[in-house]
Design a protein around this motif. Structure first.
Motif, PDB file in Angstrom:
ATOM      1  N   GLU A  64       0.798  -1.232   0.000  1.00 31.01           N
ATOM      2  CA  GLU A  64       0.000   0.000   0.000  1.00 31.01           C
ATOM      3  C   GLU A  64       0.828   1.278   0.000  1.00 31.01           C
ATOM      4  N   VAL A  65       2.149   1.173   0.130  1.00 27.50           N
ATOM      5  CA  VAL A  65       3.013   2.357   0.107  1.00 27.50           C
ATOM      6  C   VAL A  65       4.033   2.175  -1.011  1.00 27.50           C
ATOM      7  N   PRO A  66       3.858   2.871  -2.142  1.00 27.18           N
ATOM      8  CA  PRO A  66       4.793   2.723  -3.261  1.00 27.18           C
ATOM      9  C   PRO A  66       6.230   3.014  -2.834  1.00 27.18           C
ATOM     10  N   GLY A  67       7.141   2.101  -3.190  1.00 29.68           N
ATOM     11  CA  GLY A  67       8.552   2.296  -2.876  1.00 29.68           C
ATOM     12  C   GLY A  67       8.944   1.858  -1.478  1.00 29.68           C
ATOM     13  N   ARG A 111       2.976  -0.653  12.544  1.00 30.63           N
ATOM     14  CA  ARG A 111       3.612  -1.259  11.375  1.00 30.63           C
ATOM     15  C   ARG A 111       4.941  -0.535  11.122  1.00 30.63           C
ATOM     16  N   GLU A 112       5.808  -1.195  10.367  1.00 32.56           N
ATOM     17  CA  GLU A 112       7.069  -0.578   9.964  1.00 32.56           C
ATOM     18  C   GLU A 112       7.122  -0.508   8.443  1.00 32.56           C
ATOM     19  N   ALA A 113       7.481   0.659   7.917  1.00 36.88           N
ATOM     20  CA  ALA A 113       7.616   0.858   6.473  1.00 36.88           C
ATOM     21  C   ALA A 113       9.081   1.167   6.166  1.00 36.88           C
ATOM     22  N   THR A 114       9.719   0.297   5.379  1.00 34.80           N
ATOM     23  CA  THR A 114      11.131   0.454   5.048  1.00 34.80           C
ATOM     24  C   THR A 114      11.282   0.758   3.563  1.00 34.80           C
ATOM     25  N   GLU A 141      25.667   4.951   1.439  1.00 36.69           N
ATOM     26  CA  GLU A 141      24.728   4.896   0.324  1.00 36.69           C
ATOM     27  C   GLU A 141      23.732   3.754   0.500  1.00 36.69           C
ATOM     28  N   SER A 142      24.233   2.601   0.943  1.00 39.50           N
ATOM     29  CA  SER A 142      23.355   1.436   1.086  1.00 39.50           C
ATOM     30  C   SER A 142      22.354   1.624   2.220  1.00 39.50           C
ATOM     31  N   MET A 143      22.691   2.485   3.194  1.00 41.50           N
ATOM     32  CA  MET A 143      21.807   2.710   4.333  1.00 41.50           C
ATOM     33  C   MET A 143      21.012   3.998   4.210  1.00 41.50           C
ATOM     34  N   ASP A 144      21.105   4.653   3.046  1.00 38.35           N
ATOM     35  CA  ASP A 144      20.359   5.888   2.812  1.00 38.35           C
ATOM     36  C   ASP A 144      18.926   5.542   2.425  1.00 38.35           C
ATOM     37  N   LEU A 145      18.176   5.096   3.402  1.00 42.45           N
ATOM     38  CA  LEU A 145      16.771   4.766   3.187  1.00 42.45           C
ATOM     39  C   LEU A 145      15.989   5.041   4.469  1.00 42.45           C
ATOM     40  N   ASP A 146      14.760   5.492   4.296  1.00 39.56           N
ATOM     41  CA  ASP A 146      13.905   5.812   5.435  1.00 39.56           C
ATOM     42  C   ASP A 146      13.303   4.552   6.041  1.00 39.56           C
ATOM     43  N   VAL A 147      13.311   4.493   7.351  1.00 37.52           N
ATOM     44  CA  VAL A 147      12.575   3.455   8.077  1.00 37.52           C
ATOM     45  C   VAL A 147      11.596   4.180   8.997  1.00 37.52           C
ATOM     46  N   THR A 148      10.314   3.937   8.797  1.00 33.70           N
ATOM     47  CA  THR A 148       9.279   4.644   9.556  1.00 33.70           C
ATOM     48  C   THR A 148       8.404   3.664  10.312  1.00 33.70           C
ATOM     49  N   VAL A 149       8.260   3.884  11.606  1.00 31.73           N
ATOM     50  CA  VAL A 149       7.294   3.140  12.398  1.00 31.73           C
ATOM     51  C   VAL A 149       6.013   3.960  12.475  1.00 31.73           C
ATOM     52  N   VAL A 150       4.900   3.335  12.109  1.00 33.01           N
ATOM     53  CA  VAL A 150       3.583   3.972  12.158  1.00 33.01           C
ATOM     54  C   VAL A 150       2.786   3.310  13.276  1.00 33.01           C
ATOM     55  N   THR A 151       2.229   4.116  14.165  1.00 32.61           N
ATOM     56  CA  THR A 151       1.391   3.602  15.244  1.00 32.61           C
ATOM     57  C   THR A 151       0.034   4.285  15.203  1.00 32.61           C
ATOM     58  N   LEU A 152      -1.015   3.507  15.049  1.00 38.56           N
ATOM     59  CA  LEU A 152      -2.375   4.028  15.142  1.00 38.56           C
ATOM     60  C   LEU A 152      -2.894   3.751  16.539  1.00 38.56           C
ATOM     61  N   SER A 153      -3.474   4.774  17.167  1.00 36.29           N
ATOM     62  CA  SER A 153      -4.054   4.603  18.497  1.00 36.29           C
ATOM     63  C   SER A 153      -5.399   5.315  18.548  1.00 36.29           C
ATOM     64  N   ALA A 248      19.862  16.111   4.941  1.00 35.99           N
ATOM     65  CA  ALA A 248      18.554  16.354   5.555  1.00 35.99           C
ATOM     66  C   ALA A 248      17.566  15.265   5.134  1.00 35.99           C
ATOM     67  N   TYR A 249      16.690  14.894   6.039  1.00 37.55           N
ATOM     68  CA  TYR A 249      15.595  13.981   5.712  1.00 37.55           C
ATOM     69  C   TYR A 249      14.417  14.321   6.614  1.00 37.55           C
ATOM     70  N   THR A 250      13.246  13.777   6.351  1.00 37.28           N
ATOM     71  CA  THR A 250      12.050  14.081   7.129  1.00 37.28           C
ATOM     72  C   THR A 250      11.242  12.797   7.334  1.00 37.28           C
ATOM     73  N   VAL A 251      10.121  12.913   8.020  1.00 39.68           N
ATOM     74  CA  VAL A 251       9.187  11.785   8.086  1.00 39.68           C
ATOM     75  C   VAL A 251       8.794  11.453   6.654  1.00 39.68           C
ATOM     76  N   SER A 252       8.765  10.178   6.322  1.00 41.35           N
ATOM     77  CA  SER A 252       8.552   9.740   4.937  1.00 41.35           C
ATOM     78  C   SER A 252       7.199  10.202   4.391  1.00 41.35           C
ATOM     79  N   ALA A 253       7.229  11.092   3.393  1.00 40.11           N
ATOM     80  CA  ALA A 253       5.995  11.626   2.815  1.00 40.11           C
ATOM     81  C   ALA A 253       5.098  10.543   2.199  1.00 40.11           C
ATOM     82  N   PRO A 254       5.643   9.557   1.465  1.00 44.94           N
ATOM     83  CA  PRO A 254       4.764   8.523   0.901  1.00 44.94           C
ATOM     84  C   PRO A 254       4.029   7.718   1.972  1.00 44.94           C
TER      85      PRO A 254
END
Length: 264
Positions: A64-67, A111-114, A141-153, A248-254
């Motif tokens: 459900e999350v492209p990329g 959930r975790e989105a990598t 370079e290999s670790m230049d990727l966002d890892v986001t934990v999403v928590t719904l409450s 610079a990076y931010t919370v993953s927009a996708p």
């Protein structure tokens, strides 16, 4: 060939991306929980919280999350009593940063989105053949990727508004930094600051917690809360490659976009 211990530690840390021990491995940090719940304006029926099963249908899922690859949180979300700030006023920040639902939720799920790995730009056939500088660049370079934990409450009454306010109040109270512990691992943030949020939902709030220790310099974690009625979506994003490269990076927009669409 000798490798930088910092690089090796960061590479190992990526496996459990949002644990505070992770940043401790690359530098230093902390952790815990807080908030409130219940409410409802006079004359209005109190909002009823969603169940864990209902939240499970609303949180982002595989494909459900492209990329991004979406799945269970690596290592699990810590129990709310396993993370604690030295100053209780800072507890709500550690909740969000570690994937713990802030406040007093009736139910929650995570959930975790990598982010998918990018194609390498270096044409070297083996990392072992690289000079130290090239090796470290390749690791970054290999670790230049966002890892986001999403928590719904979900919360009864006005608990969601109170939980979000507790987090925004904590940013002000803890702007000069704070220490804490997660599962026995001590850590420290040196600075906390509000940043521009996505503007999604009924209200949203974003902040950065930064550790600035030793040769690694500033190591920021980014987080955001988005309220949809009496449901909160919490996001905590880390990008170790960006940290190491001082990008610079931010919370993953996708991820924000995909989760917001499911809550509308």
């Amino acid at each position: 060939m000798k490798r930088s211990s910092g690089v090796r530690l960061c590479a190992t840390a990526a496996v459990s991306a949002l644990s505070l021990a992770l940043i401790t491995g690359c530098s230093d940090e902390g952790s815990k929980d807080s908030g409130n719940g219940k409410g409802g304006e006079a004359g209005k029926p109190a909002a009823k919280a969603l169940s864990a099963a209902e939240l499970g249908k609303l949180i982002i899922a595989k494909g459900e999350v492209p990329g991004f690859k979406v799945g269970p949180v690596e290592g699990g979300v810590p129990a709310d009593d396993a993370v604690k700030a030295d100053d209780a006023a800072c507890d709500p920040l550690l909740d969000v940063l570690t994937g713990v639902a802030p406040g007093d939720p009736a139910a929650n799920t995570s959930r975790e989105a990598t982010e998918d790995k990018k194609d390498p730009t270096d044409d070297a056939t083996s990392m072992e053949d690289m000079a130290d500088g090239k090796f470290e660049d390749a690791i970054k370079e290999s670790m230049d990727l966002d890892v986001t934990v999403v928590t719904l409450s979900s919360y009864d009454g006005d608990g969601a508004e109170k939980a979000l306010k507790a987090v925004s109040d904590a940013v002000k109270a803890c702007s000069g930094g704070f220490s804490g512990v997660q599962d026995g691992e001590k850590g420290k943030f040196t600075k906390v600051a509000e940043e521009k949020s996505s503007g999604l939902g009924d209200e949203s709030f974003a902040f950065t917690a930064t550790n600035d220790a030793g040769k690694d310099g500033a190591l920021p974690l980014h987080a955001e809360l988005v309220r949809h009625g009496n449901t909160l979506a919490g996001y905590s994003t880390i990008n170790i490659g960006a940290m190491m490269s001082k990008k610079a990076y931010t919370v993953s927009a996708p991820v924000l976009k995909a989760q917001d669409a499911k809550l509308k």
